[in-house]
Structure formats: C-alpha cells, structure tokens
Write a protein that holds these residues in place. Sequence first.
Motif, PDB file in Angstrom:
ATOM      1  N   HIS A 138       0.838  -1.198   0.000  1.00  0.00           N
ATOM      2  CA  HIS A 138       0.000   0.000   0.000  1.00  0.00           C
ATOM      3  C   HIS A 138       0.874   1.249   0.000  1.00  0.00           C
ATOM      4  N   PHE A 139       0.483   2.214  -0.785  1.00  0.00           N
ATOM      5  CA  PHE A 139       1.148   3.515  -0.837  1.00  0.00           C
ATOM      6  C   PHE A 139       0.892   4.286   0.450  1.00  0.00           C
ATOM      7  N   LEU A 140      -0.361   4.194   0.966  1.00  0.00           N
ATOM      8  CA  LEU A 140      -0.761   4.933   2.152  1.00  0.00           C
ATOM      9  C   LEU A 140      -1.554   4.028   3.078  1.00  0.00           C
ATOM     10  N   VAL A 141      -1.177   4.038   4.348  1.00  0.00           N
ATOM     11  CA  VAL A 141      -1.909   3.319   5.391  1.00  0.00           C
ATOM     12  C   VAL A 141      -2.336   4.345   6.429  1.00  0.00           C
ATOM     13  N   VAL A 142      -3.642   4.393   6.705  1.00  0.00           N
ATOM     14  CA  VAL A 142      -4.182   5.300   7.710  1.00  0.00           C
ATOM     15  C   VAL A 142      -4.455   4.508   8.985  1.00  0.00           C
ATOM     16  N   LEU A 143      -3.897   4.970  10.093  1.00  0.00           N
ATOM     17  CA  LEU A 143      -4.120   4.364  11.405  1.00  0.00           C
ATOM     18  C   LEU A 143      -4.963   5.355  12.213  1.00  0.00           C
ATOM     19  N   ASP A 144      -6.256   5.352  11.920  1.00  0.00           N
ATOM     20  CA  ASP A 144      -7.175   6.328  12.490  1.00  0.00           C
ATOM     21  C   ASP A 144      -7.478   5.999  13.946  1.00  0.00           C
ATOM     22  N   GLU A 145      -7.401   7.014  14.786  1.00  0.00           N
ATOM     23  CA  GLU A 145      -7.715   6.906  16.218  1.00  0.00           C
ATOM     24  C   GLU A 145      -6.780   5.962  16.976  1.00  0.00           C
ATOM     25  N   ILE A 146      -5.574   5.769  16.473  1.00  0.00           N
ATOM     26  CA  ILE A 146      -4.625   4.874  17.149  1.00  0.00           C
ATOM     27  C   ILE A 146      -4.114   5.475  18.460  1.00  0.00           C
ATOM     28  N   MET A 147      -4.215   6.781  18.621  1.00  0.00           N
ATOM     29  CA  MET A 147      -3.712   7.393  19.865  1.00  0.00           C
ATOM     30  C   MET A 147      -4.491   6.911  21.087  1.00  0.00           C
ATOM     31  N   TYR A 148      -5.768   6.570  20.915  1.00  0.00           N
ATOM     32  CA  TYR A 148      -6.562   6.110  22.063  1.00  0.00           C
ATOM     33  C   TYR A 148      -6.018   4.805  22.639  1.00  0.00           C
ATOM     34  N   PRO A 149      -5.873   3.741  21.837  1.00  0.00           N
ATOM     35  CA  PRO A 149      -5.306   2.524  22.435  1.00  0.00           C
ATOM     36  C   PRO A 149      -3.876   2.693  22.937  1.00  0.00           C
ATOM     37  N   LEU A 150      -3.120   3.611  22.345  1.00  0.00           N
ATOM     38  CA  LEU A 150      -1.785   3.891  22.876  1.00  0.00           C
ATOM     39  C   LEU A 150      -1.895   4.552  24.250  1.00  0.00           C
ATOM     40  N   ARG A 151      -2.734   5.570  24.362  1.00  0.00           N
ATOM     41  CA  ARG A 151      -2.887   6.298  25.630  1.00  0.00           C
ATOM     42  C   ARG A 151      -3.467   5.427  26.733  1.00  0.00           C
ATOM     43  N   TYR A 152      -4.377   4.526  26.382  1.00  0.00           N
ATOM     44  CA  TYR A 152      -5.014   3.676  27.382  1.00  0.00           C
ATOM     45  C   TYR A 152      -4.122   2.514  27.796  1.00  0.00           C
ATOM     46  N   GLY A 153      -2.967   2.351  27.146  1.00  0.00           N
ATOM     47  CA  GLY A 153      -2.070   1.257  27.474  1.00  0.00           C
ATOM     48  C   GLY A 153      -2.482  -0.064  26.841  1.00  0.00           C
ATOM     49  N   TRP A 154      -3.421  -0.020  25.930  1.00  0.00           N
ATOM     50  CA  TRP A 154      -3.855  -1.246  25.247  1.00  0.00           C
ATOM     51  C   TRP A 154      -2.820  -1.699  24.231  1.00  0.00           C
ATOM     52  N   LEU A 155      -2.077  -0.743  23.669  1.00  0.00           N
ATOM     53  CA  LEU A 155      -0.986  -1.031  22.731  1.00  0.00           C
ATOM     54  C   LEU A 155       0.287  -0.416  23.291  1.00  0.00           C
ATOM     55  N   PRO A 156       1.359  -1.169  23.346  1.00  0.00           N
ATOM     56  CA  PRO A 156       2.626  -0.545  23.744  1.00  0.00           C
ATOM     57  C   PRO A 156       3.148   0.327  22.604  1.00  0.00           C
ATOM     58  N   LEU A 157       3.750   1.429  22.946  1.00  0.00           N
ATOM     59  CA  LEU A 157       4.241   2.376  21.950  1.00  0.00           C
ATOM     60  C   LEU A 157       5.456   1.849  21.196  1.00  0.00           C
ATOM     61  N   ALA A 158       6.349   1.160  21.869  1.00  0.00           N
ATOM     62  CA  ALA A 158       7.619   0.734  21.251  1.00  0.00           C
ATOM     63  C   ALA A 158       7.423  -0.056  19.956  1.00  0.00           C
ATOM     64  N   PRO A 159       6.527  -1.067  19.910  1.00  0.00           N
ATOM     65  CA  PRO A 159       6.363  -1.802  18.648  1.00  0.00           C
ATOM     66  C   PRO A 159       5.779  -0.947  17.521  1.00  0.00           C
ATOM     67  N   VAL A 160       4.957   0.036  17.873  1.00  0.00           N
ATOM     68  CA  VAL A 160       4.399   0.934  16.851  1.00  0.00           C
ATOM     69  C   VAL A 160       5.526   1.780  16.260  1.00  0.00           C
ATOM     70  N   LEU A 161       6.365   2.337  17.113  1.00  0.00           N
ATOM     71  CA  LEU A 161       7.502   3.127  16.634  1.00  0.00           C
ATOM     72  C   LEU A 161       8.436   2.276  15.782  1.00  0.00           C
ATOM     73  N   GLU A 162       8.690   1.052  16.224  1.00  0.00           N
ATOM     74  CA  GLU A 162       9.576   0.151  15.471  1.00  0.00           C
ATOM     75  C   GLU A 162       8.995  -0.164  14.090  1.00  0.00           C
ATOM     76  N   ALA A 163       7.703  -0.426  14.029  1.00  0.00           N
ATOM     77  CA  ALA A 163       7.067  -0.726  12.742  1.00  0.00           C
ATOM     78  C   ALA A 163       7.139   0.479  11.806  1.00  0.00           C
ATOM     79  N   LEU A 164       6.989   1.665  12.348  1.00  0.00           N
ATOM     80  CA  LEU A 164       7.092   2.866  11.522  1.00  0.00           C
ATOM     81  C   LEU A 164       8.523   3.044  11.004  1.00  0.00           C
ATOM     82  N   ARG A 165       9.499   2.755  11.851  1.00  0.00           N
ATOM     83  CA  ARG A 165      10.908   2.890  11.442  1.00  0.00           C
ATOM     84  C   ARG A 165      11.319   1.859  10.400  1.00  0.00           C
ATOM     85  N   THR A 166      10.768   0.647  10.488  1.00  0.00           N
ATOM     86  CA  THR A 166      11.228  -0.459   9.638  1.00  0.00           C
ATOM     87  C   THR A 166      10.307  -0.746   8.459  1.00  0.00           C
ATOM     88  N   ARG A 167       9.256   0.046   8.267  1.00  0.00           N
ATOM     89  CA  ARG A 167       8.363  -0.189   7.130  1.00  0.00           C
ATOM     90  C   ARG A 167       9.142   0.042   5.834  1.00  0.00           C
TER      91      ARG A 167
END
Length: 189
Positions: A114-143
């Motif tokens: 995909h040319f563009l991937v939208v991760l809409d409203e992802i800040m909520y699960p990050l803020r609530y601790g449902w998703l750890p931030l580190a793997p999201v940052l890593e995926a963004l760096r290594t895409r």
Amino acid sequence: MEIESPPVDRDTPRPTGERRGLVIVHTGHGKGKSTAAFGLALRAHGRGKAVKVYQFMKVPSARFGEHRLFEQLGIPIEGLGDGFSWKSRDLEQSAALAREGWERARATLQAGTHFLVVLDEIMYPLRYGWLPLAPVLEALRTRPPHVHVVLTGRNAPQELIDLADTVTEMALVKHHFQAGVPAQRGIED
C-alpha cells in the motif's frame, strides 16, 4: 480582517531531498484529524495508489459516512475496535481487539503493498495502554521506505511526534457541543 497582498515571489527554498514515505500525525483537541487523513486517502486513491484505512475505535460493522463512500470507491476501510471506551462492555476485550487490530495493521505496513496506510484513532489505544508504543515506533521505522502512514488521535505521544515527518495539531477554537448542539450525521460521522 486585514487585507494583504498575495505573494508574487517564492519565499521558501525548493526541497532537494529524495521523495520517500512519510509519517504524518494529526493530533490535538480540534475537529478534523480523521477528516484530514481521509482527505489524504482520497487524494492518493485518486492518483491510482493503493490505500488501506484502519480505524482503531470503530466496530467492524460500522456504516458511517466514510465507510459508505470508501466502499463505493473501492478503498478498504476496517474497523478494529468495539467503540469508544464509554460504550464498551468489557475494556479487556477492547484492549485485546486493539492488539489484534495492530497486528493486522503492522502486517500491512511491513508488506509494502500500500502507498498509504491510515491508522485512524490509534492514539486512544496507545494512551489507554492497550498497545505498547515501542512496537508501533519500530514498525514505523522499519516499514518499506515508500509506504506513507497517517496516524490520528488526541494527545500524540512525544516519541511519535519526534519520529514523524509532519505533525499537525488541530486546535479547538470553538465547537458546537459547547452551545449544546449534538453530533450530526454527515458532519461527525
């Protein structure tokens, strides 16, 4: 309002870097974060680019305006959640859905199709601790380097802001809720 003359000369230097996939963050307490991301999705789709939209707080069966239009246009949009936390019957289930949804989104980012991937409203699960931030940052760096990503939601973490190429903070100046006017279909959905 003060009238000003339109510029006649370019006042910014021309960029000299290479084109590459960007990380774009739309955050802040004002309206328009998702709407701006959807506008980018429409722009990319209009250019024949592959787009995928993930919505972390919407249910998979959601039929909001953007779902109806994207379906008509052939833009895949996928709800990953069970609604906002105040609507959830089980916050542990909400967290599990966010983690499962993240794995799908991460796989899409890494696949590079995909040319563009939208991760809409992802800040909520990050803020609530449902998703750890580190793997999201890593995926963004290594895409793959050609994949653009837009992440939306209030209170983006500083680490994400630091990683991003473009960050826009939507500022709340005035909102109709403050005057007691409820949400309206076609405006809020």
